[in-house]
Enzyme design. Structure first.
Site, PDB file in Angstrom:
ATOM      1  N   ASP A  95       0.815  -1.211   0.000  1.00 34.12           N
ATOM      2  CA  ASP A  95       0.000   0.000   0.000  1.00 34.12           C
ATOM      3  C   ASP A  95       0.851   1.263   0.000  1.00 34.12           C
ATOM      4  O   ASP A  95       2.074   1.206   0.157  1.00 34.12           O
ATOM      5  CB  ASP A  95      -0.972  -0.005   1.199  1.00 34.12           C
ATOM      6  CG  ASP A  95      -0.357  -0.619   2.454  1.00 34.12           C
ATOM      7  OD1 ASP A  95       0.880  -0.577   2.583  1.00 34.12           O
ATOM      8  OD2 ASP A  95      -1.095  -1.141   3.285  1.00 34.12           O
TER       9      ASP A  95
ATOM     10  N   ASP B 113      -8.018  -2.935  13.824  1.00 30.15           N
ATOM     11  CA  ASP B 113      -9.402  -3.150  13.397  1.00 30.15           C
ATOM     12  C   ASP B 113      -9.523  -4.294  12.387  1.00 30.15           C
ATOM     13  O   ASP B 113     -10.542  -4.453  11.735  1.00 30.15           O
ATOM     14  CB  ASP B 113      -9.992  -1.859  12.798  1.00 30.15           C
ATOM     15  CG  ASP B 113      -9.226  -1.393  11.560  1.00 30.15           C
ATOM     16  OD1 ASP B 113      -8.243  -2.062  11.163  1.00 30.15           O
ATOM     17  OD2 ASP B 113      -9.618  -0.355  10.981  1.00 30.15           O
TER      18      ASP B 113
ATOM     19  N   HIS C 175      -7.608  -4.734   9.644  1.00 30.32           N
ATOM     20  CA  HIS C 175      -7.259  -4.492   8.239  1.00 30.32           C
ATOM     21  C   HIS C 175      -6.000  -5.256   7.832  1.00 30.32           C
ATOM     22  O   HIS C 175      -5.110  -5.487   8.639  1.00 30.32           O
ATOM     23  CB  HIS C 175      -7.131  -2.995   7.929  1.00 30.32           C
ATOM     24  CG  HIS C 175      -5.984  -2.281   8.560  1.00 30.32           C
ATOM     25  ND1 HIS C 175      -6.128  -1.162   9.351  1.00 30.32           N
ATOM     26  CD2 HIS C 175      -4.645  -2.503   8.509  1.00 30.32           C
ATOM     27  CE1 HIS C 175      -4.948  -0.728   9.739  1.00 30.32           C
ATOM     28  NE2 HIS C 175      -4.022  -1.531   9.260  1.00 30.32           N
TER      29      HIS C 175
ATOM     30  N   GLU D 152      -9.885  -1.732   5.018  1.00 25.03           N
ATOM     31  CA  GLU D 152     -10.572  -1.522   6.285  1.00 25.03           C
ATOM     32  C   GLU D 152     -11.856  -2.367   6.334  1.00 25.03           C
ATOM     33  O   GLU D 152     -12.282  -2.915   5.307  1.00 25.03           O
ATOM     34  CB  GLU D 152     -10.905  -0.023   6.429  1.00 25.03           C
ATOM     35  CG  GLU D 152      -9.677   0.887   6.468  1.00 25.03           C
ATOM     36  CD  GLU D 152      -8.906   0.828   7.802  1.00 25.03           C
ATOM     37  OE1 GLU D 152      -8.969  -0.197   8.501  1.00 25.03           O
ATOM     38  OE2 GLU D 152      -8.236   1.820   8.125  1.00 25.03           O
TER      39      GLU D 152
HETATM   40  C1  F6R Z   1       1.341  -1.851   6.072  1.00 25.36           C
HETATM   41  C2  F6R Z   1       0.001  -2.413   6.100  1.00 25.36           C
HETATM   42  C3  F6R Z   1      -0.808  -2.456   7.351  1.00 25.36           C
HETATM   43  C4  F6R Z   1      -0.012  -2.834   8.586  1.00 25.36           C
HETATM   44  C5  F6R Z   1      -0.914  -2.788   9.811  1.00 25.36           C
HETATM   45  C6  F6R Z   1      -0.156  -3.153  11.072  1.00 25.36           C
HETATM   46  O1  F6R Z   1       1.881  -1.940   4.768  1.00 25.36           O
HETATM   47  O2  F6R Z   1      -0.448  -2.826   5.089  1.00 25.36           O
HETATM   48  O3  F6R Z   1      -1.846  -3.394   7.171  1.00 25.36           O
HETATM   49  O4  F6R Z   1       0.523  -4.112   8.413  1.00 25.36           O
HETATM   50  O5  F6R Z   1      -1.440  -1.504   9.937  1.00 25.36           O
HETATM   51  O6  F6R Z   1       0.797  -2.176  11.314  1.00 25.36           O
HETATM   52  P1  F6R Z   1       1.961  -2.418  12.366  1.00 25.36           P
HETATM   53  O7  F6R Z   1       2.810  -3.510  11.826  1.00 25.36           O
HETATM   54  O8  F6R Z   1       2.710  -1.110  12.392  1.00 25.36           O
HETATM   55  O9  F6R Z   1       1.306  -2.765  13.642  1.00 25.36           O
END
Ligand code: F6R
Length: 261
Positions: free
Chosen positions: A66, A135, A137, A142
């Site tokens: 992303d 949440d 994702h 989301e």
């Molecule tokens: C990042 C992504 C997100 C993260 C998620 C967890 O490229 O796609 O889905 O993997 O927000 O973030 P962290 O690892 O910082 O807890």
């Protein structure tokens, strides 16, 4: 789905890197990269083994999950910049071999379609790294994201923007509201999904992902639909799993040669 409970993130990173090393030894390896905190131990392990001369990314390509929309192009927290810092500058990917979705395009829908096409044209992703949001994702899909979604623009929830404010001087107003993300359908086409989760704050997300009902209200549950998904967690992140003892027993009795691949 395979659930592996490790003592430390480093132990998990080593297991993932064993699987990545096997992919790198094959022709046309294609990796899927995640950003955020969860994959960082894996990138440390890649650099360690690369420095030892054990692995090379010279023939590999990689696609990020992303990218933010609306950041200045040189912003240090754009995922393009993060992956340059955390991965490209530390191992030997060829210039341009790591692609991120284009969050700066004048034609975002066309850029998203081109990104899915580029993944397909590369032969698809062999192993996709994933974290999970509080949440549920994956990528930035989301809750209520279609489990068949392609790469597209999404709006972040307030919860996710609050979670990510730590990368933006703890100031939620600096966290973009929009992102371009591989869709859940895109992610599900990768041949192996490897989710990494550390710490008790994600224990509920892990339990929902692994043991909850499959629902677009909790996008990470889409892993249950994948024929080859591995969830690697430390003990605090595993603390709400009902069947933790079973997962541990399965892994402890796995044949040595099998690895996670
Ligand atoms: C990042 C992504 C997100 C993260 C998620 C967890 O490229 O796609 O889905 O993997 O927000 O973030 P962290 O690892 O910082 O807890």
């Amino acid at each position: 789905m395979e659930v592996i409970i490790v003592d430390t993130p480093q132990e998990g990173a080593s297991l993932v890197t064993d699987a990545v090393a096997a992919i790198l030894a094959r022709p046309n390896p294609v990796l899927g990269l995640a950003t955020g905190s969860s994959p960082l131990p894996v990138y440390d392990e890649w650099q360690r083994r690369y420095d030892l001369g054990e692995i090379s990314f010279a023939n590999a390509r990689a696609f990020a999950l992303d990218e933010y929309v609306g950041l200045p192009p040189d912003h240090p927290e754009s995922y393009r910049a993060v992956l340059q810092r955390e991965v490209a500058d530390r191992v030997d990917f060829a210039p341009g071999a790591i692609q991120t979705p284009d969050g700066w395009s004048d034609d975002i829908p066309a850029a998203c379609a081109a990104y899915d096409r580029a993944i397909r044209d590369a032969g698809g992703i062999d192993l996709q790294l994933l974290g999970v949001g509080s949440d549920g994702h994956i990528g930035f899909n989301e809750p209520t994201s279609s489990l068949e979604s392609p790469t597209r623009i999404k709006s972040l929830t307030v919860q996710t923007r609050e979670d990510n404010a730590r990368f933006f001087d703890d100031d939620i107003s600096q966290v973009p509201k929009h992102v371009v993300t591989q869709g859940i359908g895109t992610i599900r086409r990768a041949r192996h999904l490897v989710m990494l989760v550390w710490g008790e704050s994600k224990a509920e997300a892990v339990a929902a992902t692994v043991e909850g009902p499959v629902t677009s209200m909790y996008p990470s549950t889409a892993l249950q639909l994948h024929p080859k998904a591995t969830v690697i967690v430390d003990h605090p992140a595993a603390s709400r799993l009902e069947h933790a003892a079973y997962y541990q027993e399965v892994f402890d009795n796995k044949p040595e040669w099998q690895g996670i691949s």
